[in-house]
Design a protein around this motif. Structure first.
Motif, PDB file in Angstrom:
ATOM      1  N   ALA A  80     -32.255  48.743 -65.978  1.00  0.00           N
ATOM      2  CA  ALA A  80     -31.072  49.073 -65.179  1.00  0.00           C
ATOM      3  C   ALA A  80     -30.512  47.822 -64.514  1.00  0.00           C
ATOM      4  N   HIS A  81     -31.371  46.993 -63.961  1.00  0.00           N
ATOM      5  CA  HIS A  81     -30.900  45.741 -63.350  1.00  0.00           C
ATOM      6  C   HIS A  81     -30.255  44.842 -64.403  1.00  0.00           C
ATOM      7  N   TYR A  82     -30.865  44.772 -65.573  1.00  0.00           N
ATOM      8  CA  TYR A  82     -30.292  43.975 -66.663  1.00  0.00           C
ATOM      9  C   TYR A  82     -28.895  44.488 -67.012  1.00  0.00           C
ATOM     10  N   LEU A  83     -28.759  45.812 -67.150  1.00  0.00           N
ATOM     11  CA  LEU A  83     -27.480  46.387 -67.538  1.00  0.00           C
ATOM     12  C   LEU A  83     -26.416  46.198 -66.462  1.00  0.00           C
ATOM     13  N   VAL A  84     -26.797  46.296 -65.208  1.00  0.00           N
ATOM     14  CA  VAL A  84     -25.835  46.049 -64.127  1.00  0.00           C
ATOM     15  C   VAL A  84     -25.353  44.601 -64.197  1.00  0.00           C
ATOM     16  N   ASN A  85     -26.289  43.694 -64.388  1.00  0.00           N
ATOM     17  CA  ASN A  85     -25.926  42.282 -64.503  1.00  0.00           C
ATOM     18  C   ASN A  85     -25.003  42.075 -65.696  1.00  0.00           C
ATOM     19  N   ALA A  86     -25.334  42.680 -66.835  1.00  0.00           N
ATOM     20  CA  ALA A  86     -24.513  42.551 -68.034  1.00  0.00           C
ATOM     21  C   ALA A  86     -23.126  43.161 -67.812  1.00  0.00           C
ATOM     22  N   PHE A  87     -23.092  44.313 -67.162  1.00  0.00           N
ATOM     23  CA  PHE A  87     -21.831  44.997 -66.881  1.00  0.00           C
ATOM     24  C   PHE A  87     -20.928  44.129 -66.001  1.00  0.00           C
ATOM     25  N   GLN A  88     -21.511  43.539 -64.966  1.00  0.00           N
ATOM     26  CA  GLN A  88     -20.715  42.702 -64.069  1.00  0.00           C
ATOM     27  C   GLN A  88     -20.226  41.447 -64.781  1.00  0.00           C
ATOM     28  N   GLY A  89     -21.077  40.833 -65.580  1.00  0.00           N
ATOM     29  CA  GLY A  89     -20.663  39.661 -66.352  1.00  0.00           C
ATOM     30  C   GLY A  89     -19.596  40.000 -67.375  1.00  0.00           C
ATOM     31  N   PHE A  90     -19.739  41.175 -67.997  1.00  0.00           N
ATOM     32  CA  PHE A  90     -18.763  41.620 -68.983  1.00  0.00           C
ATOM     33  C   PHE A  90     -17.396  41.827 -68.342  1.00  0.00           C
ATOM     34  N   LEU A 144     -15.455  40.509 -77.111  1.00  0.00           N
ATOM     35  CA  LEU A 144     -15.943  41.561 -76.207  1.00  0.00           C
ATOM     36  C   LEU A 144     -16.829  42.549 -76.959  1.00  0.00           C
ATOM     37  N   LYS A 145     -16.432  42.911 -78.160  1.00  0.00           N
ATOM     38  CA  LYS A 145     -17.241  43.831 -78.971  1.00  0.00           C
ATOM     39  C   LYS A 145     -18.601  43.215 -79.279  1.00  0.00           C
ATOM     40  N   SER A 146     -18.613  41.943 -79.595  1.00  0.00           N
ATOM     41  CA  SER A 146     -19.862  41.243 -79.893  1.00  0.00           C
ATOM     42  C   SER A 146     -20.802  41.225 -78.681  1.00  0.00           C
ATOM     43  N   ILE A 147     -20.239  41.032 -77.513  1.00  0.00           N
ATOM     44  CA  ILE A 147     -21.047  41.037 -76.289  1.00  0.00           C
ATOM     45  C   ILE A 147     -21.699  42.408 -76.099  1.00  0.00           C
ATOM     46  N   ILE A 148     -20.912  43.459 -76.250  1.00  0.00           N
ATOM     47  CA  ILE A 148     -21.452  44.815 -76.093  1.00  0.00           C
ATOM     48  C   ILE A 148     -22.540  45.076 -77.129  1.00  0.00           C
ATOM     49  N   GLN A 149     -22.310  44.674 -78.372  1.00  0.00           N
ATOM     50  CA  GLN A 149     -23.313  44.881 -79.418  1.00  0.00           C
ATOM     51  C   GLN A 149     -24.620  44.168 -79.090  1.00  0.00           C
ATOM     52  N   ASN A 150     -24.531  42.967 -78.546  1.00  0.00           N
ATOM     53  CA  ASN A 150     -25.740  42.225 -78.177  1.00  0.00           C
ATOM     54  C   ASN A 150     -26.468  42.865 -77.006  1.00  0.00           C
ATOM     55  N   ILE A 151     -25.716  43.375 -76.055  1.00  0.00           N
ATOM     56  CA  ILE A 151     -26.350  44.076 -74.930  1.00  0.00           C
ATOM     57  C   ILE A 151     -27.110  45.299 -75.444  1.00  0.00           C
ATOM     58  N   LEU A 152     -26.465  46.056 -76.325  1.00  0.00           N
ATOM     59  CA  LEU A 152     -27.098  47.262 -76.862  1.00  0.00           C
ATOM     60  C   LEU A 152     -28.332  46.920 -77.696  1.00  0.00           C
TER      61      LEU A 152
END
Length: 89
Positions: free
Chosen positions: A54-64, A77-85
Motif C-alpha cells: 500500500a505504501h509503495y502504491l501510494v508513492n507510485a500514485f503520487q509520482g504518477f 504513462l501507460k508504460s509506468i502503470i504497466q510497470n507498477i502493476l
C-alpha cells in the motif's frame, strides 16, 4: 493540490502538516484494503505485507500524478502503470 501542499508548505505549518499526514494515512488505508482484496483474489502477490505494498502504491500514485502533469505522451504513462502493476502482481 495535496502533493503541492506537502512539498511546499508541509514543513512550515504544523497544523497543515497534521492534515496532510492524516490524508496520507487515509490514502494508505484505502490502498491497503484494495491490496488485501487483490491478495485474496490472487491478482496481487502475497509475499509482501499488504501495508508495504500500500505504501509503495501510494508513492507510485503520487509520482504518477506529478509525471502526468509533465508528460503528454500516453505511451509513457501507460508504460509506468504497466510497470507498477508488474511489481505487485
Amino acid at each position: 493540490m495535496v502533493i503541492n501542499c506537502y512539498t511546499e508548505m508541509g514543513n512550515q505549518n504544523v497544523e497543515l502538516l497534521g492534515l496532510l499526514e492524516a490524508n496520507q494515512e487515509r490514502l494508505v488505508a484505502i490502498f491497503q484494503n484494495l491490496v488485501i482484496q487483490g491478495q485474496e483474489d490472487g491478482s496481487i502477490r502475497k509475499e509482501e505485507k499488504s501495508e508495504l505494498l500500500a505504501h509503495y502504491l501510494v508513492n507510485a500514485f503520487q509520482g504518477f500524478r506529478i509525471t502526468g502533469m509533465n508528460s503528454t505522451d500516453p505511451s509513457v504513462l501507460k508504460s509506468i502503470i504497466q510497470n507498477i502493476l508488474k511489481t505487485i502482481a
